[in-house]
Design an enzyme around this catalytic site. Structure first.
Site, short mmCIF file in Angstrom:
data_model
loop_
_atom_site.label_atom_id
_atom_site.label_comp_id
_atom_site.label_asym_id
_atom_site.label_seq_id
_atom_site.Cartn_x
_atom_site.Cartn_y
_atom_site.Cartn_z
N GLU A 38 40.29 39.74 39.89
CA GLU A 38 40.58 40.70 38.74
C GLU A 38 41.10 40.06 37.36
O GLU A 38 41.01 40.82 36.71
CB GLU A 38 42.00 40.82 39.24
CG GLU A 38 42.68 41.73 40.72
CD GLU A 38 42.42 42.87 40.50
OE1 GLU A 38 42.32 43.40 40.05
OE2 GLU A 38 41.60 43.24 41.83
N HIS A 39 40.77 38.82 36.73
CA HIS A 39 40.78 38.11 36.42
C HIS A 39 39.60 37.76 35.47
O HIS A 39 39.35 36.08 35.24
CB HIS A 39 42.07 37.48 35.51
CG HIS A 39 42.15 37.49 34.21
ND1 HIS A 39 41.65 36.81 33.42
CD2 HIS A 39 43.22 37.99 33.65
CE1 HIS A 39 42.08 35.93 32.79
NE2 HIS A 39 43.01 37.25 32.05
N PHE A 40 37.66 38.08 34.95
CA PHE A 40 38.09 39.63 35.20
C PHE A 40 36.90 39.89 36.13
O PHE A 40 36.12 38.56 36.36
CB PHE A 40 37.52 40.12 33.89
CG PHE A 40 38.92 39.63 32.60
CD1 PHE A 40 39.80 40.75 32.88
CD2 PHE A 40 38.47 38.63 32.06
CE1 PHE A 40 41.08 41.12 32.03
CE2 PHE A 40 39.93 38.50 31.20
CZ PHE A 40 40.91 39.57 31.55
N VAL A 61 37.26 34.05 34.25
CA VAL A 61 38.23 33.56 33.00
C VAL A 61 39.59 33.61 33.51
O VAL A 61 40.15 33.71 33.81
CB VAL A 61 37.93 33.77 31.82
CG1 VAL A 61 38.64 35.17 31.66
CG2 VAL A 61 38.68 33.02 31.03
#
Lengths: 197, 134
Positions: A65-67, A72
């Site tokens: 999810e990040h990203f 990162v």
């Protein structure tokens, strides 16, 4: 004032507490959850400073999810690793008798991002160690590149007050966090000289 | 010997960092809680920093005494400080200006005694006492 402090801490624990409650909850229901954000200690000077490493993998959950398409490491997880390095350093200074909880991040400066494939080094140094708590200064590096620095304030949950709220069990250092030191295979408790891996 | 202005300047600089406020907010009369938004955890942070800044020891309960907040019925009646409570406050906080507070010594106003000036007074007394005994 102190009661308010305890309540405030109890509601804002980032280091160890919330996840430990969660761990206990999940263990009861047969699901294990891990909340370890450092892989191994490489140096440990009791009551003074410590270094730990964290290898970042593309397999870690946060990459999803990040990203999407640009993994990162979230800044809060970078700080969690630093807090675990510093928190164990503070806990060991009192032979893990105190319930050490992250009370406040007084300052945090980020210089760069951390990506899968990198090995981060967390360095923590105790600035102040008192009966009520401790202040730790920490840095995060990827090789020679500075990623972040922070000053973290840890509180010792008062034995009497906290035992009323949380019981006598030291939930902070009851499990994996304390085991991390043993798993690192370095001498700690009487070390006055830094020991490399 | 460090001057009062220098003490104030160093105290103010630390409060700016701890409480994330602007330089012009930390005047002598500024109240830590009501004006600068200090919370209980910040008081410990302030004590730790002042110790490092001035090279002094600040024993627990000396700068921010807890006894007066403990709700002891001897100290309070209907949320007002009793004579005994007021005496306790004066004894524990000789560095605070109680003149206005004494007119209406309610529990909720105790926090207003923690001002920048009170901290400067405390540090000044502490440093002078250290110089006298040295």
């Amino acid at each position: 004032m102190f009661e308010k402090l305890i309540k405030r801490i109890a509601h804002s624990l980032l280091f160890s507490v919330s996840h430990n409650f969660d761990v206990h909850h999940r263990i009861i229901f047969g699901v294990s959850m891990r909340w370890i954000w450092i892989d191994r200690f490489t140096e440990f000077q009791s009551g003074k400073k410590a270094k730990a490493v964290k290898n970042l993998s593309l397999a870690e959950d946060w990459c999803i999810e990040h990203f999407p398409g640009f993994p990162v490491m979230p800044a809060c997880l970078l700080l969690e690793g630093l807090a675990q390095t510093g928190g164990i350093l503070v806990g060991e200074a009192n032979q893990f008798r105190e319930k050490v909880v992250l009370a406040k991040i007084s300052k945090a400066i980020f210089y760069g991002d951390a990506f899968p494939g990198q090995q981060l080094t967390y360095s923590a140094e105790i600035l102040v160690l008192r009966a009520e708590g401790a202040t730790v200064r920490g840095e995060i590096h990827n090789g020679s590149q500075a990623i972040a620095e922070a000053e973290i304030f840890f509180a010792h949950l008062d034995q009497n007050m906290s035992s009323k709220i949380f019981g006598n069990d030291n939930f902070v250092f009851g499990g994996e966090l304390k085991s991390l030191l043993k798993m690192s295979h370095i001498s700690t408790f009487d070390s006055s000289v830094a020991q490399g891996s | 010997m460090i001057t009062r202005e220098e003490i104030h300047s160093k105290v103010a600089a630390n409060l700016v960092e701890v409480l994330n406020v602007d330089d012009d907010q930390v005047g002598p009369e500024a109240r830590l809680q009501a004006d600068l938004g200090a919370e209980s955890i910040d008081f410990l942070d302030i004590v730790f920093r002042l110790e490092r800044e001035f090279g002094i020891k600040i024993p627990r309960n000396e700068l921010f005494p807890e006894s007066i907040f403990s709700g002891d019925p001897e100290f309070f009646q209907d949320d007002k400080l009793t004579e005994k409570g007021l005496a306790e406050l004066k004894a524990k906080m000789p560095f605070a200006d109680l003149s206005k507070f004494e007119e209406n010594p309610t529990r909720e106003k105790i926090g207003d005694l923690f001002t920048v000036n009170a901290i400067v007074n405390y540090i000044e007394n502490k440093l002078h006492a250290g110089a006298t005994t040295a």
